[in-house]
Design a protein around this motif. Structure first.
Motif, PDB file in Angstrom:
ATOM      1  N   GLN A  39       0.845  -1.175  -0.019  1.00  0.00           N
ATOM      2  CA  GLN A  39       0.032  -0.002  -0.059  1.00  0.00           C
ATOM      3  C   GLN A  39       0.676   1.502  -0.357  1.00  0.00           C
ATOM      4  N   GLU A  43       2.719   3.048   8.822  1.00  0.00           N
ATOM      5  CA  GLU A  43       1.534   3.475   9.554  1.00  0.00           C
ATOM      6  C   GLU A  43       1.190   3.298  11.184  1.00  0.00           C
ATOM      7  N   GLN A  59      -6.110   5.927  12.165  1.00  0.00           N
ATOM      8  CA  GLN A  59      -4.793   5.181  11.432  1.00  0.00           C
ATOM      9  C   GLN A  59      -4.166   6.333  11.079  1.00  0.00           C
ATOM     10  N   LYS A  72       0.638  10.756  -3.228  1.00  0.00           N
ATOM     11  CA  LYS A  72       0.168  11.636  -4.128  1.00  0.00           C
ATOM     12  C   LYS A  72      -1.103  12.432  -3.671  1.00  0.00           C
ATOM     13  N   LYS A  76      -1.236  16.758  -3.663  1.00  0.00           N
ATOM     14  CA  LYS A  76      -2.396  17.334  -3.976  1.00  0.00           C
ATOM     15  C   LYS A  76      -3.570  18.186  -2.999  1.00  0.00           C
ATOM     16  N   ARG A  77      -3.560  17.395  -1.917  1.00  0.00           N
ATOM     17  CA  ARG A  77      -4.529  18.231  -0.857  1.00  0.00           C
ATOM     18  C   ARG A  77      -3.836  18.507   0.562  1.00  0.00           C
ATOM     19  N   HIS A  82      -7.668  10.953   4.815  1.00  0.00           N
ATOM     20  CA  HIS A  82      -7.443  10.225   3.551  1.00  0.00           C
ATOM     21  C   HIS A  82      -8.663   9.328   3.154  1.00  0.00           C
ATOM     22  N   HIS A  83      -9.144   8.397   4.135  1.00  0.00           N
ATOM     23  CA  HIS A  83     -10.058   7.509   3.925  1.00  0.00           C
ATOM     24  C   HIS A  83     -10.960   7.167   5.308  1.00  0.00           C
ATOM     25  N   SER A 114      -4.273  -3.218   8.147  1.00  0.00           N
ATOM     26  CA  SER A 114      -3.595  -3.324   9.517  1.00  0.00           C
ATOM     27  C   SER A 114      -4.277  -4.360  10.459  1.00  0.00           C
ATOM     28  N   LYS A 125     -14.670   8.474  -6.380  1.00  0.00           N
ATOM     29  CA  LYS A 125     -15.639   9.235  -7.073  1.00  0.00           C
ATOM     30  C   LYS A 125     -17.042   8.623  -6.807  1.00  0.00           C
ATOM     31  N   GLU A 133     -12.961   2.385   2.582  1.00  0.00           N
ATOM     32  CA  GLU A 133     -12.375   0.858   2.791  1.00  0.00           C
ATOM     33  C   GLU A 133     -13.365  -0.170   3.452  1.00  0.00           C
TER      34      GLU A 133
HETATM   35  C1  MC0 Z   1      -7.590  10.541  -4.685  1.00  0.00           C
HETATM   36  N1  MC0 Z   1      -8.922  11.077  -4.706  1.00  0.00           N
HETATM   37  C2  MC0 Z   1      -9.335  10.866  -3.786  1.00  0.00           C
HETATM   38  C3  MC0 Z   1      -8.504  10.587  -2.705  1.00  0.00           C
HETATM   39  N2  MC0 Z   1      -7.483  10.000  -3.599  1.00  0.00           N
HETATM   40  N3  MC0 Z   1     -10.617  11.308  -3.300  1.00  0.00           N
HETATM   41  C4  MC0 Z   1     -11.037  11.273  -1.783  1.00  0.00           C
HETATM   42  N4  MC0 Z   1     -10.225  10.816  -0.915  1.00  0.00           N
HETATM   43  C5  MC0 Z   1      -8.965  10.299  -1.478  1.00  0.00           C
HETATM   44  N5  MC0 Z   1      -7.882   9.609  -0.901  1.00  0.00           N
HETATM   45  C6  MC0 Z   1      -9.364  11.634  -6.004  1.00  0.00           C
HETATM   46  C7  MC0 Z   1      -8.655  12.737  -6.717  1.00  0.00           C
HETATM   47  O1  MC0 Z   1      -8.547  13.891  -6.089  1.00  0.00           O
HETATM   48  C8  MC0 Z   1      -8.949  12.653  -8.021  1.00  0.00           C
HETATM   49  O2  MC0 Z   1     -10.023  13.394  -8.141  1.00  0.00           O
HETATM   50  C9  MC0 Z   1      -9.111  11.146  -8.433  1.00  0.00           C
HETATM   51  O3  MC0 Z   1      -9.519  10.699  -7.147  1.00  0.00           O
HETATM   52  C10 MC0 Z   1      -8.245  10.510  -8.977  1.00  0.00           C
HETATM   53  O4  MC0 Z   1      -7.094  10.616  -8.129  1.00  0.00           O
HETATM   54  P1  MC0 Z   1      -5.543  10.518  -8.418  1.00  0.00           P
HETATM   55  O5  MC0 Z   1      -4.858  11.472  -7.451  1.00  0.00           O
HETATM   56  O6  MC0 Z   1      -5.235  10.815  -9.811  1.00  0.00           O
HETATM   57  O7  MC0 Z   1      -4.788   9.316  -8.097  1.00  0.00           O
HETATM   58  P2  MC0 Z   1      -5.248   7.622  -8.670  1.00  0.00           P
HETATM   59  O8  MC0 Z   1      -6.268   7.560  -9.842  1.00  0.00           O
HETATM   60  O9  MC0 Z   1      -3.832   7.356  -9.111  1.00  0.00           O
HETATM   61  O10 MC0 Z   1      -5.688   7.078  -7.418  1.00  0.00           O
HETATM   62  C11 MC0 Z   1      -6.576   7.226  -6.718  1.00  0.00           C
HETATM   63  C12 MC0 Z   1      -7.193   5.985  -5.940  1.00  0.00           C
HETATM   64  C13 MC0 Z   1      -6.065   5.395  -5.396  1.00  0.00           C
HETATM   65  C14 MC0 Z   1      -8.204   6.272  -5.014  1.00  0.00           C
HETATM   66  C15 MC0 Z   1      -7.808   5.049  -7.118  1.00  0.00           C
HETATM   67  O11 MC0 Z   1      -5.260   6.114  -4.291  1.00  0.00           O
HETATM   68  C16 MC0 Z   1      -6.095   3.914  -4.684  1.00  0.00           C
HETATM   69  O12 MC0 Z   1      -6.326   3.134  -5.313  1.00  0.00           O
HETATM   70  N6  MC0 Z   1      -6.267   4.072  -3.468  1.00  0.00           N
HETATM   71  C17 MC0 Z   1      -6.431   2.945  -2.450  1.00  0.00           C
HETATM   72  C18 MC0 Z   1      -5.545   2.218  -1.920  1.00  0.00           C
HETATM   73  C19 MC0 Z   1      -4.856   3.261  -0.682  1.00  0.00           C
HETATM   74  O13 MC0 Z   1      -5.297   4.648  -0.798  1.00  0.00           O
HETATM   75  N7  MC0 Z   1      -3.824   2.797  -0.001  1.00  0.00           N
HETATM   76  C20 MC0 Z   1      -3.080   3.861   0.946  1.00  0.00           C
HETATM   77  C21 MC0 Z   1      -3.971   3.465   2.234  1.00  0.00           C
HETATM   78  P3  MC0 Z   1     -10.215  14.599  -9.392  1.00  0.00           P
HETATM   79  O14 MC0 Z   1     -11.355  15.105  -9.229  1.00  0.00           O
HETATM   80  O15 MC0 Z   1      -8.730  15.464  -9.003  1.00  0.00           O
HETATM   81  O16 MC0 Z   1      -9.686  13.822 -10.561  1.00  0.00           O
HETATM   82  S1  MC0 Z   1      -3.435   1.823   2.957  1.00  0.00           S
HETATM   83  C22 MC0 Z   1      -4.332   1.468   4.230  1.00  0.00           C
HETATM   84  O17 MC0 Z   1      -5.126   2.241   4.503  1.00  0.00           O
HETATM   85  C23 MC0 Z   1      -4.116   0.231   4.593  1.00  0.00           C
HETATM   86  C24 MC0 Z   1      -2.946  -0.070   5.197  1.00  0.00           C
HETATM   87  C25 MC0 Z   1      -5.100  -0.245   5.878  1.00  0.00           C
HETATM   88  O18 MC0 Z   1      -6.202   0.514   6.062  1.00  0.00           O
HETATM   89  O19 MC0 Z   1      -5.075  -1.305   6.397  1.00  0.00           O
END
Ligand code: MC0
Length: 153
Positions: A39, A43, A59, A72, A76-77, A82-83, A114, A125, A133
Motif C-alpha cells: 500500500q 502506519e 490510523q 499523491k 494534491k490536498r 485520507h479515507h 492493518s 468518485k 475501505e
Molecule cells: C484520490 N482522490 C481522492 C483520494 N485520493 N478522493 C478522496 N479521497 C482520497 N483519498 C481523487 C483525486 O482527487 C482525483 O480526483 C481522483 O480521485 C483520482 O486521483 P489521482 O490522484 O489521480 O490518483 P489515482 O487515480 O492514481 O488513485 C486514486 C485512488 C488510489 C483512490 C484510485 O489512491 C487508490 O487506489 N487508493 C486505494 C489504496 C490506498 O489508498 N492505499 C493507502 C492506504 P480529481 O477530481 O482530481 O480527478 S493503505 C491502508 O489504509 C491500509 C494499510 C489499511 O487501512 O489497513
C-alpha cells in the motif's frame, strides 16, 4: 452490512510527529505499527474503543514515497482525512454486494490491512468523494504494540 467505523485514515508527512500529537493531546495509545509495502505506507493504529466485530482506531499514514496513494494525496490536498474504513463481517460478501450496485471496487480480491485484517477499497468518485475501505478484522487482534513489515499478499 457495516458493523462499526473500523478506522479513520489520516495522511501525514511525519508519522512520529503526528503520533506524538495524538498521544499528548488526545491521550490515545499506539497498539500497532506496520510498514505495508504493497500500500506504500508506514502506519500506526491508535485505539479508540471496542465495537461489534473488532475495535475502532485512528490510523496515521505516512507515505513511503511520492508515487504512492498517500504520497499523491498529500501533494494534491495536504495533510488530513485520507479515507474512512467500515468494519464488515465478511469482506468478500460485502465486495460482491457493493460491486453489484455499480460502485467501483479498487481491489479484485481482499488485501492485507492493518492488524492482519482483510481489506478492499471503493473508488472515492463513486462514494461522494470519500475513499472508502471495507475491513474484515482478524479473528484475534494483537494485545500489544507490534512492529511488522508486510510486503506480500
Ligand atoms: C484520490 N482522490 C481522492 C483520494 N485520493 N478522493 C478522496 N479521497 C482520497 N483519498 C481523487 C483525486 O482527487 C482525483 O480526483 C481522483 O480521485 C483520482 O486521483 P489521482 O490522484 O489521480 O490518483 P489515482 O487515480 O492514481 O488513485 C486514486 C485512488 C488510489 C483512490 C484510485 O489512491 C487508490 O487506489 N487508493 C486505494 C489504496 C490506498 O489508498 N492505499 C493507502 C492506504 P480529481 O477530481 O482530481 O480527478 S493503505 C491502508 O489504509 C491500509 C494499510 C489499511 O487501512 O489497513
Amino acid at each position: 452490512m457495516f458493523m462499526r467505523i473500523d478506522h479513520v485514515g489520516i495522511a501525514c508527512h511525519d508519522l512520529e510527529e503526528r503520533i506524538a500529537f495524538f498521544e499528548r493531546v488526545f491521550d490515545l495509545t499506539v497498539v500497532a505499527r506496520e510498514i505495508n509495502e504493497e500500500q506504500g505506507v508506514k502506519e500506526a493504529m491508535l485505539h479508540i474503543a471496542d465495537g461489534q466485530g473488532g475495535g475502532s482506531y485512528i490510523q496515521l499514514l505516512e507515505p513511503l514515497g511520492p508515487d504512492t496513494p498517500v504520497g499523491k494525496f498529500l501533494a494534491k490536498r495536504g495533510e488530513g482525512v485520507h479515507h474512512v474504513a467500515f468494519g464488515v463481517p465478511d469482506v468478500v460478501q460485502a465486495m460482491e454486494k457493493i460491486g453489484d450496485s455499480g460502485v467501483r471496487l479498487l481491489d479484485k480480491t481482499p488485501r492485507h490491512g492493518s492488524l492482519n485484517s482483510s481489506i478492499a477499497f471503493l473508488h472515492p468518485k463513486d462514494v461522494g468523494g470519500v475513499l472508502t475501505e471495507l475491513v474484515q478484522a482478524a479473528e484475534r487482534q494483537p494485545e500489544s504494540t507490534s512492529n511488522t513489515t508486510n510486503a506480500d499478499s
